[in-house]
Design an enzyme around this catalytic site. Structure first.
Site, short mmCIF file in Angstrom:
data_model
loop_
_atom_site.label_atom_id
_atom_site.label_comp_id
_atom_site.label_asym_id
_atom_site.label_seq_id
_atom_site.Cartn_x
_atom_site.Cartn_y
_atom_site.Cartn_z
N GLY A 1 30.02 26.00 59.13
CA GLY A 1 28.83 26.74 58.72
C GLY A 1 28.62 27.97 59.58
N GLY A 2 29.70 28.45 60.18
CA GLY A 2 29.60 29.53 61.16
C GLY A 2 29.22 30.89 60.62
N GLY B 1 26.80 31.30 58.49
CA GLY B 1 25.39 31.24 58.11
C GLY B 1 24.49 31.88 59.14
NE ARG C 1 32.59 28.02 50.42
CZ ARG C 1 31.40 27.78 50.97
NH1 ARG C 1 31.17 26.61 51.57
NH2 ARG C 1 30.44 28.67 50.92
CE LYS D 1 28.07 34.58 54.02
NZ LYS D 1 27.01 34.11 54.94
CE LYS E 1 17.31 20.36 60.01
NZ LYS E 1 16.78 21.47 60.84
NE ARG F 1 17.58 14.29 65.75
CZ ARG F 1 16.59 14.59 66.59
NH1 ARG F 1 15.83 13.61 67.08
NH2 ARG F 1 16.34 15.84 66.92
#
Length: 343
Positions: A11-12, A14, A36, A45, A133, A137
């Protein structure tokens, strides 16, 4: 060869992810970003991808929904950091499954970067988002995967750039809308972070007794620049003090009540703003009547500004540590400094 952990960010590209990637590369970690192929060819991007390449980040082609590509990427690293967006939070179980299969990961940082989801008093729809979330966890813990949860509170770029005013692109110059009374839920704690109003009471005792100090304070909100969130997160990667703990990013100079924040801004612009206070009952009504995403934003605001969920609890050593105390060498951007750019 670097003795620092090899880090994979999922997810870098984002919002917060790009700051985590940048910090990882800057601090000398062999850094990998799972992307991707469609992302790499996406013109919107291109700037982010080029910045990754220029900073030495290794791009690994893969997808959260492609188990084989996940496993292949995770085999190359020591630490996995997820910064996936809201829609993919629950799908992090796929990352957990891949980590479990590979078996070599020293630490997993799931996508958090906000409130401590185990210590909130949220209403819907934020309640469900926080609940997802928290569910992730529990899954991580049940699988016995080493972890660090990052509670970074508010992104400065989201809130300070407008002081949380709906539709605004800069901090207000005439009037400001404040959720609640501007001073969240009162809480008693043995320590103080930030500039909250304090009453100190000392009881006289014989010299051989330590004096008793009672701190009574108003809970505050915490605002952190995204670059600093990235830095603190990466500093924690190889730190045994953050293993299986929550890393709270609560720098003292970034912790304000809404009223104190407005006062700071007024001093900077030399003007007193008209303050419109929205009582909790009206806030709750507005949440119910709003549509997505405004209802999400309002319900998070209710959690933070009305219920005081950023700071209405003490950080106990049994579950958490505070980043600016662990890493005093990090010269973080203060709220005062951040707001100055808008003057």
């Amino acid at each position: 060869m670097s003795d620092k952990s090899k880090i994979l960010i999922i997810g870098g590209t984002g919002y917060i992810g790009k700051f985590i990637v940048a910090a990882s590369a800057r601090l000398g970690h062999p850094t990998f970003a799972l992307v991707r192929e469609s992302t790499v060819s996406n013109p919107s991007k291109s700037e982010i991808i080029e910045s990754f390449k220029s900073s030495g980040v290794t791009l690994l082609y893969g997808d959260l929904y492609d188990h084989e590509s996940l496993v292949k990427a995770i085999k190359r690293v020591d630490v996995v950091i997820s910064t996936v967006g809201h829609a993919q939070l629950l799908d992090q179980v796929k990352i957990i499954a891949a980590i479990k299969e590979v078996g070599n990961v020293k630490r997993f940082f799931p996508s958090e970067f906000g409130n401590d989801v185990d210590r909130v008093h949220a209403v819907e729809p934020a309640k469900t988002a926080f609940g997802i979330k928290a569910q992730i966890r529990r899954t991580i813990e049940a699988e016995g995967i080493p972890y660090t949860y990052v509670s970074s509170n508010f992104f400065a770029g989201f809130f300070l750039s407008s002081l949380g005013q709906p539709g605004a692109t800069a901090p207000p110059r005439d009037k400001v809308i404040i959720l609640g009374d501007g001073n969240p839920k009162v809480n008693e704690q043995p320590e103080i972070h930030g500039v909250a109003r304090v009453v100190e009471m000392r009881m006289a005792k014989p010299p051989f007794f330590e004096s008793t100090v009672l701190w009574i304070r108003l809970s505050c909100s915490v605002f952190n620049k995204e670059d600093d969130i990235g830095t603190f997160t990466i500093k924690a990667v190889d730190d045994p003090r953050t293993l299986n703990k929550i890393l709270y990013i609560r720098p003292p100079q970034n912790t304000y009540s809404f009223n104190d924040l407005v006062s700071l801004w007024e001093k900077k612009i030399g003007k007193t703003l008209e303050k419109i206070y929205v009582p909790e009952e009206q806030v709750l009504k507005n949440i119910q009547e709003a549509s997505i995403p405004q209802n999400v934003i309002l319900s998070i605001g209710h959690s933070v500004f009305v219920k005081g969920d950023h700071t209405n609890f003490e950080i106990e050593p049994s579950f958490g540590v505070e980043a600016s105390e662990l890493y005093p060498d990090v010269k973080y951007t203060t709220v005062d400094e951040y707001l100055h750019q808008f003057v």
